[in-house]
Design an enzyme around this catalytic site. Structure first.
Site, short mmCIF file in Angstrom:
data_model
loop_
_atom_site.label_atom_id
_atom_site.label_comp_id
_atom_site.label_asym_id
_atom_site.label_seq_id
_atom_site.Cartn_x
_atom_site.Cartn_y
_atom_site.Cartn_z
N GLY A 48 63.50 54.67 57.55
CA GLY A 48 62.54 53.74 58.14
C GLY A 48 62.55 53.59 59.65
N GLU A 102 67.50 49.59 63.36
CA GLU A 102 66.89 49.36 62.06
C GLU A 102 65.38 49.14 62.18
OE1 GLU A 102 66.96 49.53 59.05
OE2 GLU A 102 68.87 49.04 58.14
N ASP A 103 64.67 49.44 61.11
CA ASP A 103 63.24 49.16 61.08
C ASP A 103 62.99 47.68 60.84
OD1 ASP A 103 64.28 49.35 58.50
OD2 ASP A 103 62.65 50.55 57.70
N ASP A 106 65.65 42.04 56.51
CA ASP A 106 65.01 41.14 55.54
C ASP A 106 66.06 40.14 55.05
OD1 ASP A 106 63.24 40.08 53.69
OD2 ASP A 106 63.39 41.75 52.30
N LYS A 134 62.68 39.23 59.46
CA LYS A 134 62.10 38.14 58.65
C LYS A 134 63.13 37.01 58.60
CE LYS A 134 59.49 41.15 55.45
NZ LYS A 134 59.44 41.68 54.07
N PHE A 155 55.09 41.56 52.75
CA PHE A 155 55.43 42.97 52.64
C PHE A 155 54.60 43.76 53.63
CE2 PHE A 155 55.15 47.29 50.95
CZ PHE A 155 56.50 47.56 50.81
N ASP A 162 57.52 52.17 54.64
CA ASP A 162 56.71 52.80 53.59
C ASP A 162 56.35 51.87 52.45
OD1 ASP A 162 59.49 52.73 52.62
OD2 ASP A 162 58.69 53.89 50.94
N ARG A 168 54.44 55.70 56.32
CA ARG A 168 55.41 55.69 57.43
C ARG A 168 54.81 56.18 58.74
NH1 ARG A 168 60.51 54.77 55.26
NH2 ARG A 168 60.98 55.68 53.24
P1 5GP Z 1 67.74 43.85 53.76
O1 5GP Z 1 69.01 44.51 53.34
O2 5GP Z 1 67.76 43.25 55.13
O3 5GP Z 1 67.25 42.88 52.72
O4 5GP Z 1 66.62 44.93 53.67
C1 5GP Z 1 66.39 45.91 54.54
C2 5GP Z 1 65.57 47.00 53.89
O5 5GP Z 1 64.62 46.49 52.93
C3 5GP Z 1 64.77 47.70 54.93
O6 5GP Z 1 65.51 48.72 55.56
C4 5GP Z 1 63.58 48.19 54.14
O7 5GP Z 1 63.89 49.43 53.54
C5 5GP Z 1 63.39 47.18 53.04
N1 5GP Z 1 62.32 46.19 53.36
C6 5GP Z 1 62.46 44.87 53.57
N2 5GP Z 1 61.29 44.27 53.81
C7 5GP Z 1 60.36 45.25 53.78
C8 5GP Z 1 58.92 45.26 53.98
O8 5GP Z 1 58.24 44.25 54.24
N3 5GP Z 1 58.32 46.48 53.88
C9 5GP Z 1 58.99 47.63 53.60
N4 5GP Z 1 58.28 48.76 53.53
N5 5GP Z 1 60.34 47.65 53.41
C10 5GP Z 1 61.01 46.47 53.50
MG MG Z 2 65.87 50.21 57.18
#
Ligand code: 5GP
Ligand code: MG
Length: 178
Positions: A48, A102-103, A106, A134, A155, A162, A168
């Site tokens: 990402g 990081e992208d 969350d 977020k 989302f 993606d 992407r």
């Molecule tokens: P975390 O571990 O912080 O919950 O999640 C991070 C990962 O969840 C990101 O690297 C991504 O792959 C996925 N993710 C979380 N929110 C989104 C979103 O709104 N869209 C997409 N495409 N991926 C997300």
């Molecule tokens: Mg990521």
């Protein structure tokens, strides 16, 4: 770009390219100011973060290196949550300043895990730069140090992110239309 259909879902532009460019520049400026003389190692988390990492690194003007890591698709479960195996990290992190790219952050579980792994490998200072955050969903004490845009708990796709592998390549950030 307005509305885009990806597979069975419709997405709408939330952040156009101009706003993304500004956000990336803000992150790069902060890193250039904070980490001058620290010879940081940037770690781009694939897949990402590839687009954010490319744009960010063009604006990072301090001496630094970049490497690319990925989590293995399998995962083991521990009481602390899901611990994913990191692959592709060949650099010696001993005493280094590491900036994880990081992208999106969350729940925060991914970065918490990655920061912990970098510290276990001897990194002296581990920071996280994320294009998107977020805050309303983040459940971990580990927060990103550098944030491009804070977004609501929707989302999103585009700019590296993606939906089922697609989207992407879209240069904007789009939100799912409910
Ligand atoms: P975390 O571990 O912080 O919950 O999640 C991070 C990962 O969840 C990101 O690297 C991504 O792959 C996925 N993710 C979380 N929110 C989104 C979103 O709104 N869209 C997409 N495409 N991926 C997300
Ligand atoms: Mg990521």
């Amino acid at each position: 770009m307005a509305r885009v259909t990806i597979l069975d879902k419709t997405f709408e532009t939330s952040y156009p390219e101009s706003q993304i460019t500004q956000a990336v520049a803000k992150v790069a400026d902060a890193i250039n100011a904070d980490l001058d003389g620290r010879d940081p190692l940037f770690l781009c988390v694939l897949n990402g973060a590839f687009m954010f990492a490319a744009d960010l690194m063009k604006r990072v003007s301090i001496p630094s290196k970049i490497s690319f890591v990925k989590f293995a698709s399998y995962s083991g479960t521990q009481s602390t949550g899901v611990i994913k195996q990191l692959i592709g990290l060949n650099e010696d992190l001993t005493g280094r300043t590491v900036v994880i790219i990081e992208d999106i952050v969350d729940t925060g579980i991914t970065i918490e895990n990655l920061v912990k792994q970098c510290k276990e490998k001897g990194a002296a200072d581990v920071r996280v730069a994320t294009m998107l955050f977020k805050p309303g969903n983040c459940k971990t004490p580990t927060k990103p140090d550098y944030v491009g845009l804070e977004i609501p708990n929707d989302f999103i796709v585009g700019y590296g992110l993606d939906y089922d592998g697609y989207g992407r390549n879209i240069p904007e950030i789009l939100t799912l239309v409910q």
